[in-house]
Design an enzyme around this catalytic site. Sequence first.
Site, PDB file in Angstrom:
ATOM      1  N   ASP A  45       0.748  -0.813  -0.146  1.00  0.00           N
ATOM      2  CA  ASP A  45       0.472   0.064  -0.302  1.00  0.00           C
ATOM      3  C   ASP A  45       1.180   0.884   0.564  1.00  0.00           C
ATOM      4  OD1 ASP A  45      -2.049  -1.435  -0.064  1.00  0.00           O
ATOM      5  OD2 ASP A  45      -2.284  -1.095   2.148  1.00  0.00           O
TER       6      ASP A  45
HETATM    7  N1  URA Z   1      -0.946  -6.446   4.056  1.00  0.00           N
HETATM    8  C1  URA Z   1      -1.947  -4.704   3.233  1.00  0.00           C
HETATM    9  O1  URA Z   1      -2.802  -4.289   4.393  1.00  0.00           O
HETATM   10  N2  URA Z   1      -1.561  -3.867   3.054  1.00  0.00           N
HETATM   11  C2  URA Z   1      -0.225  -3.382   2.391  1.00  0.00           C
HETATM   12  O2  URA Z   1       0.866  -2.998   1.866  1.00  0.00           O
HETATM   13  C3  URA Z   1       0.687  -5.175   2.360  1.00  0.00           C
HETATM   14  C4  URA Z   1      -0.442  -6.131   3.507  1.00  0.00           C
END
Ligand code: URA
Length: 237
Positions: A103
């Site tokens: 993310d």
């Molecule tokens: N899980 C998440 O919620 N976000 C990420 O960036 C990676 C794994």
Amino acid sequence: MQLAALLFSQGFGTRRECAALVRAGEVRVGGVVVDEPWAEVEPTGLVVEVGGVAWPYHPRALVLLHKPPGYECSQKPGAWPSVMTLLPPPLRRRGVQPVGRLDQDTTGLLLLTDDGGLLHRLTHPKRHVAKVYQATCADPVTEDQLTRLREGVVLHDDPAPARAASAATTGPHALELTLTEGRYHQVKRMVAAVGNRVVALHRSRFGPLALPDDLPPGRWRWLDAGMRFDAAQDAPG
Ligand code: URA
């Protein structure tokens, strides 16, 4: 391989641009300027210097980036710049892509490659490549939450429970989770499903690879071609 063709394969521009770089005296091999585009070079283990910057030849690119916050893994990012902007133009031109996604606000270890086969193997759900995350949570992490994360929680879009291969506290609000799947926002959604909330997320490991201590956020490095982690990590099936 001819020098201009080698530069082309490494992402230094069109064939014509690569030949022009050589003719302009911008390319050194073994410390010596070579200005003949069609000069034959042995690519294996070769480090060319282009515009004064050393560039090791890699038939396929595989790099490890320490992703900082505020960058998107999407190819066509919206509100945030792409992680690709953290890589030098030759790598971007070669079409390297993130191996899975983090993310925008997640930090840590991100692999990128132009090797489609490797990308497929590392992201295929059946491969179960282990990824280790450190989550800072809004509320204290309880034993009950850990147990539920390990036993599996059902997320909105999938009746199959999402399970953490391991889950442990590393501080009152801190959690270390190992996941072997790669579902959308998986850590955040699993933690939400057990009644807590992720406020910061970091990935420290991908398969056998750990984020190097000496690689600051926003920096990247090559991974050796000898890195056979894709095979080493394979689970049956
Ligand atoms: N899980 C998440 O919620 N976000 C990420 O960036 C990676 C794994």
